[in-house]
Design a protein around this motif. Structure first.
Motif, PDB file in Angstrom:
ATOM      1  N   TYR A 288       0.833  -1.199   0.000  1.00 21.10           N
ATOM      2  CA  TYR A 288       0.000   0.000   0.000  1.00 21.10           C
ATOM      3  C   TYR A 288       0.871   1.253   0.000  1.00 21.10           C
ATOM      4  O   TYR A 288       0.583   2.239  -0.686  1.00 21.10           O
ATOM      5  CB  TYR A 288      -0.932  -0.008   1.211  1.00 21.10           C
ATOM      6  N   SER A 289       1.966   1.218   0.739  1.00 19.35           N
ATOM      7  CA  SER A 289       2.883   2.356   0.773  1.00 19.35           C
ATOM      8  C   SER A 289       3.427   2.651  -0.627  1.00 19.35           C
ATOM      9  O   SER A 289       3.500   3.805  -1.059  1.00 19.35           O
ATOM     10  CB  SER A 289       4.037   2.084   1.743  1.00 19.35           C
ATOM     11  N   ARG A 290       3.801   1.615  -1.354  1.00 22.37           N
ATOM     12  CA  ARG A 290       4.327   1.812  -2.712  1.00 22.37           C
ATOM     13  C   ARG A 290       3.238   2.346  -3.652  1.00 22.37           C
ATOM     14  O   ARG A 290       3.498   3.176  -4.523  1.00 22.37           O
ATOM     15  CB  ARG A 290       4.915   0.506  -3.246  1.00 22.37           C
ATOM     16  N   ALA A 291       2.005   1.872  -3.471  1.00 25.73           N
ATOM     17  CA  ALA A 291       0.907   2.356  -4.320  1.00 25.73           C
ATOM     18  C   ALA A 291       0.665   3.846  -4.092  1.00 25.73           C
ATOM     19  O   ALA A 291       0.469   4.612  -5.048  1.00 25.73           O
ATOM     20  CB  ALA A 291      -0.363   1.564  -4.028  1.00 25.73           C
ATOM     21  N   VAL A 292       0.691   4.280  -2.832  1.00 25.66           N
ATOM     22  CA  VAL A 292       0.510   5.696  -2.517  1.00 25.66           C
ATOM     23  C   VAL A 292       1.666   6.518  -3.084  1.00 25.66           C
ATOM     24  O   VAL A 292       1.471   7.589  -3.664  1.00 25.66           O
ATOM     25  CB  VAL A 292       0.378   5.904  -0.998  1.00 25.66           C
ATOM     26  N   ARG A 293       2.878   6.007  -2.938  1.00 30.92           N
ATOM     27  CA  ARG A 293       4.055   6.703  -3.484  1.00 30.92           C
ATOM     28  C   ARG A 293       3.924   6.890  -4.991  1.00 30.92           C
ATOM     29  O   ARG A 293       4.180   7.979  -5.521  1.00 30.92           O
ATOM     30  CB  ARG A 293       5.317   5.894  -3.179  1.00 30.92           C
ATOM     31  N   ASP A 294       3.518   5.854  -5.700  1.00 32.03           N
ATOM     32  CA  ASP A 294       3.411   5.943  -7.157  1.00 32.03           C
ATOM     33  C   ASP A 294       2.359   6.967  -7.576  1.00 32.03           C
ATOM     34  O   ASP A 294       2.555   7.706  -8.556  1.00 32.03           O
ATOM     35  CB  ASP A 294       3.080   4.574  -7.747  1.00 32.03           C
ATOM     36  N   VAL A 295       1.249   7.028  -6.856  1.00 28.66           N
ATOM     37  CA  VAL A 295       0.219   8.022  -7.158  1.00 28.66           C
ATOM     38  C   VAL A 295       0.769   9.428  -6.914  1.00 28.66           C
ATOM     39  O   VAL A 295       0.567  10.349  -7.718  1.00 28.66           O
ATOM     40  CB  VAL A 295      -1.040   7.771  -6.310  1.00 28.66           C
ATOM     41  N   LEU A 296       1.475   9.613  -5.821  1.00 32.48           N
ATOM     42  CA  LEU A 296       2.021  10.930  -5.502  1.00 32.48           C
ATOM     43  C   LEU A 296       2.992  11.402  -6.580  1.00 32.48           C
ATOM     44  O   LEU A 296       2.974  12.576  -6.981  1.00 32.48           O
ATOM     45  CB  LEU A 296       2.723  10.907  -4.151  1.00 32.48           C
ATOM     46  N   LEU A 297       3.849  10.504  -7.067  1.00 37.21           N
ATOM     47  CA  LEU A 297       4.811  10.874  -8.103  1.00 37.21           C
ATOM     48  C   LEU A 297       4.094  11.353  -9.364  1.00 37.21           C
ATOM     49  O   LEU A 297       4.518  12.318 -10.009  1.00 37.21           O
ATOM     50  CB  LEU A 297       5.728   9.694  -8.421  1.00 37.21           C
ATOM     51  N   ARG A 298       3.001  10.689  -9.723  1.00 37.80           N
ATOM     52  CA  ARG A 298       2.274  11.098 -10.912  1.00 37.80           C
ATOM     53  C   ARG A 298       1.493  12.395 -10.677  1.00 37.80           C
ATOM     54  O   ARG A 298       1.381  13.233 -11.583  1.00 37.80           O
ATOM     55  CB  ARG A 298       1.349   9.968 -11.369  1.00 37.80           C
ATOM     56  N   CYS A 299       0.969  12.562  -9.474  1.00 41.23           N
ATOM     57  CA  CYS A 299       0.331  13.838  -9.135  1.00 41.23           C
ATOM     58  C   CYS A 299       1.313  14.988  -9.313  1.00 41.23           C
ATOM     59  O   CYS A 299       0.985  16.034  -9.875  1.00 41.23           O
ATOM     60  CB  CYS A 299      -0.151  13.828  -7.691  1.00 41.23           C
ATOM     61  N   GLN A 300       2.514  14.785  -8.824  1.00 42.52           N
ATOM     62  CA  GLN A 300       3.523  15.834  -8.907  1.00 42.52           C
ATOM     63  C   GLN A 300       3.900  16.110 -10.362  1.00 42.52           C
ATOM     64  O   GLN A 300       4.023  17.258 -10.784  1.00 42.52           O
ATOM     65  CB  GLN A 300       4.754  15.440  -8.097  1.00 42.52           C
ATOM     66  N   ARG A 301       4.069  15.040 -11.143  1.00 43.56           N
ATOM     67  CA  ARG A 301       4.450  15.207 -12.541  1.00 43.56           C
ATOM     68  C   ARG A 301       3.380  15.942 -13.333  1.00 43.56           C
ATOM     69  O   ARG A 301       3.684  16.789 -14.184  1.00 43.56           O
ATOM     70  CB  ARG A 301       4.703  13.835 -13.171  1.00 43.56           C
ATOM     71  N   TYR A 302       2.109  15.635 -13.047  1.00 39.92           N
ATOM     72  CA  TYR A 302       1.024  16.206 -13.839  1.00 39.92           C
ATOM     73  C   TYR A 302       0.292  17.323 -13.091  1.00 39.92           C
ATOM     74  O   TYR A 302      -0.891  17.596 -13.345  1.00 39.92           O
ATOM     75  CB  TYR A 302       0.048  15.102 -14.248  1.00 39.92           C
ATOM     76  N   ASN A 303       1.000  17.979 -12.189  1.00 38.80           N
ATOM     77  CA  ASN A 303       0.423  19.057 -11.397  1.00 38.80           C
ATOM     78  C   ASN A 303       0.345  20.322 -12.257  1.00 38.80           C
ATOM     79  O   ASN A 303       1.168  21.228 -12.136  1.00 38.80           O
ATOM     80  CB  ASN A 303       1.296  19.290 -10.163  1.00 38.80           C
ATOM     81  N   ARG A 304      -0.639  20.369 -13.165  1.00 38.34           N
ATOM     82  CA  ARG A 304      -0.742  21.458 -14.142  1.00 38.34           C
ATOM     83  C   ARG A 304      -2.080  22.192 -14.048  1.00 38.34           C
ATOM     84  O   ARG A 304      -2.338  23.096 -14.822  1.00 38.34           O
ATOM     85  CB  ARG A 304      -0.587  20.896 -15.569  1.00 38.34           C
ATOM     86  N   PHE A 305      -2.955  21.757 -13.137  1.00 38.38           N
ATOM     87  CA  PHE A 305      -4.273  22.355 -13.029  1.00 38.38           C
ATOM     88  C   PHE A 305      -4.546  22.695 -11.570  1.00 38.38           C
ATOM     89  O   PHE A 305      -4.063  22.017 -10.666  1.00 38.38           O
ATOM     90  CB  PHE A 305      -5.361  21.381 -13.507  1.00 38.38           C
ATOM     91  N   ASP A 306      -5.340  23.735 -11.351  1.00 42.55           N
ATOM     92  CA  ASP A 306      -5.755  23.975  -9.971  1.00 42.55           C
ATOM     93  C   ASP A 306      -6.980  23.114  -9.663  1.00 42.55           C
ATOM     94  O   ASP A 306      -7.529  22.438 -10.537  1.00 42.55           O
ATOM     95  CB  ASP A 306      -5.999  25.460  -9.721  1.00 42.55           C
ATOM     96  N   LEU A 307      -7.406  23.114  -8.415  1.00 46.52           N
ATOM     97  CA  LEU A 307      -8.490  22.221  -7.998  1.00 46.52           C
ATOM     98  C   LEU A 307      -9.765  22.460  -8.802  1.00 46.52           C
ATOM     99  O   LEU A 307     -10.446  21.512  -9.209  1.00 46.52           O
ATOM    100  CB  LEU A 307      -8.771  22.409  -6.505  1.00 46.52           C
ATOM    101  N   LEU A 308     -10.123  23.727  -9.010  1.00 46.12           N
ATOM    102  CA  LEU A 308     -11.354  24.018  -9.741  1.00 46.12           C
ATOM    103  C   LEU A 308     -11.262  23.556 -11.185  1.00 46.12           C
ATOM    104  O   LEU A 308     -12.241  23.072 -11.760  1.00 46.12           O
ATOM    105  CB  LEU A 308     -11.656  25.514  -9.668  1.00 46.12           C
ATOM    106  N   GLU A 309     -10.086  23.704 -11.785  1.00 47.17           N
ATOM    107  CA  GLU A 309      -9.901  23.241 -13.162  1.00 47.17           C
ATOM    108  C   GLU A 309     -10.010  21.724 -13.251  1.00 47.17           C
ATOM    109  O   GLU A 309     -10.561  21.185 -14.237  1.00 47.17           O
ATOM    110  CB  GLU A 309      -8.549  23.722 -13.690  1.00 47.17           C
ATOM    111  N   LEU A 310      -9.509  21.020 -12.235  1.00 54.01           N
ATOM    112  CA  LEU A 310      -9.646  19.561 -12.233  1.00 54.01           C
ATOM    113  C   LEU A 310     -11.105  19.150 -12.125  1.00 54.01           C
ATOM    114  O   LEU A 310     -11.551  18.212 -12.796  1.00 54.01           O
ATOM    115  CB  LEU A 310      -8.836  18.955 -11.081  1.00 54.01           C
ATOM    116  N   HIS A 311     -11.858  19.837 -11.281  1.00 54.59           N
ATOM    117  CA  HIS A 311     -13.283  19.524 -11.167  1.00 54.59           C
ATOM    118  C   HIS A 311     -13.992  19.745 -12.499  1.00 54.59           C
ATOM    119  O   HIS A 311     -14.869  18.972 -12.888  1.00 54.59           O
ATOM    120  CB  HIS A 311     -13.935  20.382 -10.074  1.00 54.59           C
ATOM    121  N   ALA A 312     -13.620  20.815 -13.209  1.00 50.98           N
ATOM    122  CA  ALA A 312     -14.241  21.093 -14.506  1.00 50.98           C
ATOM    123  C   ALA A 312     -13.779  20.112 -15.579  1.00 50.98           C
ATOM    124  O   ALA A 312     -14.531  19.790 -16.506  1.00 50.98           O
ATOM    125  CB  ALA A 312     -13.918  22.525 -14.934  1.00 50.98           C
TER     126      ALA A 312
END
Length: 401
Positions: A288-312
């Motif tokens: 589970y720790s590795r799964a969370v780490r992998d998600v975080l790495l991709r969040c960081q890489r694709y951190n190109r939108f703000d929260l409202l833009e993601l909702h839209a």
């Protein structure tokens, strides 16, 4: 320096704040929406020299001559911040988002050789790195006014960073959209059961002992994770029995100082984004720790939108009052040199928490190794007693890991 105003687009962080401001007026332009510190100065201080240093700091940095409007940063050619002398300083002092400068400085004189300097930056213009870098530069400028060495020019201006951020967004937009659609499409945030009798709460306290934090960091290193990913993993496991209705848990902050010229530049180089932690198992596990780490790495890489833009962006994504988690790096300085006088940070704080956004878990480690936190909830579900129990459950998981 130009003699006319300059206009820059808002950064991801600022765009998100101003978007949420429209939905919740006053939340992000509140005069107390600041990051602040109080510095104790023992030794002779010349307040007239300090005033010149403050004005020189503002002259050197566009972000300190910026006011914020709905869709832009407006940089004035000139601005000043008059030092306010008070009987007692407070870590909370009002700074208005539409002021000529997002900086306020107050001083309390205890005796001829003892002062408290209180330094406040509007959060739209500031992150923790900005706070400490600006204070260090103020000390160096004060020394220069006394005949000390000249202070090197800023490594960059925040408008340059915003331009770079926009270029990154355009270059990665297709891949970023595809990943977020796969990560969020058809999913929802798990939420705590509604409880209309649960009042809002806020507290600051020790969360993990030095021994528990050492165990957490060791577990993270063993699974190629970070403190943040390991903390999120353990908290998700502790929160599991209390939440339902979805399999996503957190939002978080990513700091974006990934080029040398941004490292000590003044300005908010971060963004809050969703952190779609998968549904937790009953206990902390390496998988589970590795799964969370992998998600975080991709969040960081694709951190190109703000929260409202993601909702839209994801029409079938179901937003909810999600849980914000942050772990601050240990970058608070031990001393700040003002020429012959060394200042010591007495206290520091972010904005007073009064937001309608669920459960906020802001944490940092200390020089003694203890993890401390500023925890708040908007009511309607989480109770303070339950959240305090979460941290005891995290500690128990670490002992058993």
């Amino acid at each position: 320096m130009t003699t006319v105003e300059t206009t820059w687009p808002l950064s991801i962080w600022q765009r998100q704040c101003m978007g949420l401001e429209r939905a919740h007026p006053g939340s992000f332009t509140d005069p107390l929406y600041t990051i602040s510190a109080i510095v104790e100065l023992r030794g002779p201080m010349d307040l007239a020299v300090l005033q010149r240093a403050v004005n020189e700091l503002i002259r050197r940095h566009e972000i300190l001559r910026t006011r914020f409007v709905e869709d832009a940063q407006v940089v004035a050619p000139r601005a000043e911040a008059e030092i306010v002398v008070l009987d007692e300083v407070d870590v909370h002092f009002p700074v208005y988002a539409d002021s000529p400068t997002p900086l306020a400085v107050t001083v309390s004189r205890r005796d001829p050789d003892e002062h408290l300097l209180s330094f406040h930056l509007q959060h739209l213009a500031c992150d923790p790195v900005t706070l400490w870098s600006a204070l260090a530069e103020l000390g160096a400028l004060y020394h220069a006014e006394l005949g000390g060495p000249a202070v090197p020019p800023p490594s960059a201006q925040f408008g340059e960073y915003v331009t770079f951020e926009r270029e990154q967004q355009r270059a990665d937009e297709v891949a970023a959209r595809a990943w977020w659609e796969s990560a969020l499409g058809g999913k929802a945030f798990a939420r705590v059961a509604a409880d209309d009798d649960a009042p809002p709460f806020e507290y600051r306290d020790d969360l993990l002992s030095a021994e528990e934090f050492t165990t957490l960091a060791k577990f993270g290193r063993a699974h190629r994770g970070t403190v943040l990913t390991t903390l999120a993993t353990a908290l998700a496991c502790a929160m599991g029995p209390h939440v339902s209705g979805g399999d996503l848990l957190f939002s978080t902050i990513f700091r974006k100082r990934d080029r040398p010229q941004w490292q000590r530049m003044l300005g908010p180089c971060f963004a809050v984004t969703l952190f779609p932690v998968p549904a937790p198992p009953g206990r902390l596990t390496s998988d589970y720790s590795r799964a969370v780490r992998d998600v975080l790495l991709r969040c960081q890489r694709y951190n190109r939108f703000d929260l409202l833009e993601l909702h839209a962006l994801i029409p079938d994504f179901v937003p909810a009052l999600n849980h914000f988690i942050e772990f601050l790096p240990a970058d608070r300085p031990t001393g700040i040199a003002f020429g012959p006088v060394t200042g010591h940070v007495v206290t520091a704080a972010g904005p007073p928490t009064d937001t309608p956004f669920g459960l906020d878990l802001r944490t940092r480690d200390t020089p003694t190794g203890v993890v401390v936190g500023h925890i708040s909830g908007c009511g309607g579900g989480w109770r303070e007693s339950t959240v305090r129990q979460l941290w005891r459950d995290v500690a128990a998981q670490l002992r058993d890991a």
